[in-house]
Design a protein around this motif. Structure first.
Motif, PDB file in Angstrom:
ATOM      1  N   ILE A  38       5.542   9.074  -5.828  1.00  0.00           N
ATOM      2  CA  ILE A  38       5.697   7.735  -6.401  1.00  0.00           C
ATOM      3  C   ILE A  38       6.948   7.081  -5.813  1.00  0.00           C
ATOM      4  CG2 ILE A  38       4.554   8.411  -8.547  1.00  0.00           C
ATOM      5  CD1 ILE A  38       7.443   8.356  -9.799  1.00  0.00           C
ATOM      6  N   GLY A  39       7.131   5.812  -6.107  1.00  0.00           N
ATOM      7  CA  GLY A  39       8.365   5.122  -5.717  1.00  0.00           C
ATOM      8  C   GLY A  39       8.346   4.533  -4.321  1.00  0.00           C
ATOM      9  N   GLN A  40       7.173   4.116  -3.857  1.00  0.00           N
ATOM     10  CA  GLN A  40       7.092   3.493  -2.544  1.00  0.00           C
ATOM     11  C   GLN A  40       7.875   2.178  -2.535  1.00  0.00           C
ATOM     12  OE1 GLN A  40       4.429   4.853  -4.121  1.00  0.00           O
ATOM     13  NE2 GLN A  40       4.132   6.595  -2.769  1.00  0.00           N
ATOM     14  N   VAL A  41       8.399   1.842  -1.362  1.00  0.00           N
ATOM     15  CA  VAL A  41       9.273   0.677  -1.220  1.00  0.00           C
ATOM     16  C   VAL A  41       8.778  -0.203  -0.071  1.00  0.00           C
ATOM     17  CG1 VAL A  41      11.643  -0.021  -0.612  1.00  0.00           C
ATOM     18  CG2 VAL A  41      11.276   1.918  -2.133  1.00  0.00           C
ATOM     19  N   SER A  42       8.783  -1.503  -0.300  1.00  0.00           N
ATOM     20  CA  SER A  42       8.441  -2.481   0.732  1.00  0.00           C
ATOM     21  C   SER A  42       9.471  -2.420   1.858  1.00  0.00           C
ATOM     22  CB  SER A  42       8.433  -3.882   0.115  1.00  0.00           C
ATOM     23  OG  SER A  42       8.446  -4.863   1.114  1.00  0.00           O
ATOM     24  N   ASP A  43       9.059  -2.823   3.045  1.00  0.00           N
ATOM     25  CA  ASP A  43       9.996  -2.869   4.171  1.00  0.00           C
ATOM     26  C   ASP A  43      10.790  -4.175   4.206  1.00  0.00           C
ATOM     27  OD1 ASP A  43       7.874  -4.500   4.933  1.00  0.00           O
ATOM     28  OD2 ASP A  43       7.903  -3.832   7.022  1.00  0.00           O
ATOM     29  N   GLU A  44      10.594  -5.027   3.206  1.00  0.00           N
ATOM     30  CA  GLU A  44      11.333  -6.289   3.150  1.00  0.00           C
ATOM     31  C   GLU A  44      12.834  -6.010   3.069  1.00  0.00           C
ATOM     32  OE1 GLU A  44      11.743 -10.137   0.221  1.00  0.00           O
ATOM     33  OE2 GLU A  44       9.792  -9.127   0.329  1.00  0.00           O
ATOM     34  N   GLY A  45      13.581  -6.634   3.968  1.00  0.00           N
ATOM     35  CA  GLY A  45      15.028  -6.453   3.997  1.00  0.00           C
ATOM     36  C   GLY A  45      15.483  -5.292   4.865  1.00  0.00           C
ATOM     37  N   TYR A  46      14.555  -4.595   5.497  1.00  0.00           N
ATOM     38  CA  TYR A  46      14.889  -3.470   6.376  1.00  0.00           C
ATOM     39  C   TYR A  46      14.603  -3.840   7.820  1.00  0.00           C
ATOM     40  CZ  TYR A  46      15.181  -0.363   2.324  1.00  0.00           C
ATOM     41  OH  TYR A  46      15.541   0.233   1.148  1.00  0.00           O
ATOM     42  N   GLU A  47      15.453  -3.390   8.721  1.00  0.00           N
ATOM     43  CA  GLU A  47      15.224  -3.523  10.152  1.00  0.00           C
ATOM     44  C   GLU A  47      15.135  -2.121  10.730  1.00  0.00           C
ATOM     45  OE1 GLU A  47      17.969  -6.060  12.230  1.00  0.00           O
ATOM     46  OE2 GLU A  47      18.134  -7.388  10.494  1.00  0.00           O
ATOM     47  N   LYS A  96       4.243   4.289   5.717  1.00  0.00           N
ATOM     48  CA  LYS A  96       2.797   4.510   5.666  1.00  0.00           C
ATOM     49  C   LYS A  96       2.126   3.360   4.935  1.00  0.00           C
ATOM     50  CE  LYS A  96       3.327   8.865   7.022  1.00  0.00           C
ATOM     51  NZ  LYS A  96       3.020   9.304   8.341  1.00  0.00           N
ATOM     52  N   ASP A  97       1.059   2.882   5.470  1.00  0.00           N
ATOM     53  CA  ASP A  97       0.247   1.852   4.815  1.00  0.00           C
ATOM     54  C   ASP A  97       1.074   0.644   4.367  1.00  0.00           C
ATOM     55  OD1 ASP A  97      -2.061   3.462   5.106  1.00  0.00           O
ATOM     56  OD2 ASP A  97      -1.520   4.574   3.293  1.00  0.00           O
TER      57      ASP A  97
END
Length: 173
Positions: A122-131, A139-140
């Motif tokens: 659990i605890g997946q995180v969006s890539d928003e704000g990451y470079e 994944k996905d």
């Protein structure tokens, strides 16, 4: 509420710093912190809710000479352990500047090992704000857990941890 087991490695560095920060943000009666180097896989089995933290070494350190780190020793202990019904949240440290094409790869490797045990991640995180360039932990369209860069973005760590715990803790009821 059941206890949360937080397992991290290596010690005496940024992973330990973040593990302590996470523990501070959770009620101390609710969390037990473990150095993975001092654990056996059966120690995971006593918890229904688990947090694991790992760091990714730079490519120049990926060699047989470096195969003795805490997680390399622990990974084989996971073989055959049954964690079905348990929920696991992951955080990983990496360097998005020098190792943009390997950003938090170790978190992806840890996720693969944990998935073989039957646990639910659990605890997946969006890539928003990451470079970053590439990551085995992506994944996905999401990171499999919380990616952090204490080398270049340590000023974002506390806010990222707080936002991640808003996702994770309701799952740990």
């Amino acid at each position: 509420m059941s206890k949360i087991g937080l397992f991290y490695g290596p010690e005496n560095g940024n992973v330990e710093k973040v593990a302590k920060l996470i523990a501070e943000k959770i009620d101390s009666d609710r969390i037990v912190v473990h150095k993975v180097k001092d654990c056996e896989a059966k120690d995971l089995a006593q918890y229904s809710h688990i947090i694991m933290g790992i760091s990714t070494l730079g490519k120049h350190n990926w060699s047989s000479a470096n195969s003795g780190n805490d997680w390399d020793i622990f990974f084989p202990k996971l073989n055959g352990i049954d964690l079905k019904g348990k929920k696991v949240a992951l955080f990983g440290l990496g360097d998005h500047i020098a190792y943009a094409d390997f950003f938090v790869d170790a978190m992806g490797d840890l996720a693969e090992s944990i998935q073989l045990t039957g646990a639910k991640i659990i605890g997946q995180v969006s890539d928003e704000g990451y470079e970053f360039g590439d990551s085995r932990a992506f994944k996905d369209g999401k990171f499999i857990g919380l990616p952090l860069d204490e080398d270049f973005e340590d000023d974002l760590t506390e806010e990222r941890v707080e936002n991640w715990l808003k996702i994770v803790l309701p799952e740990f009821k």
